[in-house]
Design a protein around this motif. Structure first.
Motif, PDB file in Angstrom:
ATOM      1  N   GLY A   1      -2.702 -10.746  -8.456  1.00  8.81           N
ATOM      2  CA  GLY A   1      -3.076  -9.333  -8.424  1.00  8.81           C
ATOM      3  C   GLY A   1      -3.376  -8.789  -9.807  1.00  8.81           C
ATOM      4  O   GLY A   1      -3.630  -9.533 -10.758  1.00  8.81           O
TER       5      GLY A   1
ATOM      6  N   PRO B   1      -3.172 -15.149  -3.163  1.00  8.78           N
ATOM      7  CA  PRO B   1      -2.258 -14.009  -3.277  1.00  8.78           C
ATOM      8  C   PRO B   1      -0.903 -14.339  -2.650  1.00  8.78           C
ATOM      9  O   PRO B   1      -0.767 -15.297  -1.889  1.00  8.78           O
ATOM     10  CB  PRO B   1      -2.966 -12.897  -2.495  1.00  8.78           C
ATOM     11  CG  PRO B   1      -4.409 -13.276  -2.532  1.00  8.78           C
ATOM     12  CD  PRO B   1      -4.410 -14.781  -2.471  1.00  8.78           C
TER      13      PRO B   1
ATOM     14  N   SER C   1      -7.876  -8.674  -5.509  1.00 10.20           N
ATOM     15  CA  SER C   1      -7.510 -10.090  -5.440  1.00 10.20           C
ATOM     16  C   SER C   1      -8.267 -10.894  -6.482  1.00 10.20           C
ATOM     17  O   SER C   1      -9.487 -10.796  -6.598  1.00 10.20           O
ATOM     18  CB  SER C   1      -7.824 -10.663  -4.056  1.00 10.20           C
ATOM     19  OG  SER C   1      -7.650 -12.064  -4.081  1.00 10.20           O
TER      20      SER C   1
END
Length: 173
Positions: free
Chosen positions: A79, A136, A120
């Motif tokens: 992130g 992720p 992402s």
């Protein structure tokens, strides 16, 4: 489309990057282990490290050198907040980046999370004939990436082309 060739099981290592999880409550890492073993592959190693690019790089580097590991899949740290540093840790280790993986992951992810997918930084690549996928940290993201992208590419029978058939070392499996 699938060919009639025999399935080639791969040895896969799973790395969870998290400052808060443990192996006992690592649902994303467990999703990956469950999916890859259900597909017929072997989870050769599984570890959890804090979100530190040096801790990540140390484990990934060791696994890249291990000729028994064909694929590394990580979850977490992709992130844009806090200590998210998986792409920064992994990119310098890659011989080649598979840009299409991140692009396709975000396109598919858009269907579920809309514009939040732009946060992402999922990536993939190859280093020392080892494939790496950095996902992720959510279980949903791991389901999506495995089910819609990774599983078919790690199946030697997938036509017209798959990652297994492109790497000479993997064709010796």
């Amino acid at each position: 489309m699938m060919s009639t060739a025999d399935f080639k099981p791969l040895a896969i290592a799973v790395l969870t990057i998290s400052d808060t999880r443990t192996l006992a409550n690592d649902s994303s890492g467990q999703v990956l282990v469950d999916k890859l073993t259900a597909a017929g592959h072997q989870c050769l190693e599984r570890e959890l490290v804090p979100d530190s690019k040096y801790a990540i790089r140390a484990v990934v580097s060791r696994w890249i050198l291990d000729e028994n590991i064909h694929v590394i899949i990580s979850t977490g740290g992709t992130g844009v907040t806090g200590r998210d540093g998986t792409p920064e840790a992994v990119k310098p280790l890659l011989d080649k980046e598979l840009e299409g993986f991140g692009e396709m992951f975000r396109v598919l992810s858009y269907q579920a999370i809309k514009t939040s997918t732009l946060q992402s930084r999922a990536i993939a690549g190859v280093a020392n004939s080892t494939y790496l996928f950095c996902l992720p940290g959510s279980s949903d993201a791991c389901h999506l990436a495995w089910d819609q992208l990774i599983e078919a590419q790690l199946d030697y029978r997938t036509q017209p082309c798959n990652l297994v058939m492109l790497m000479p070392r993997l064709n010796e499996v």
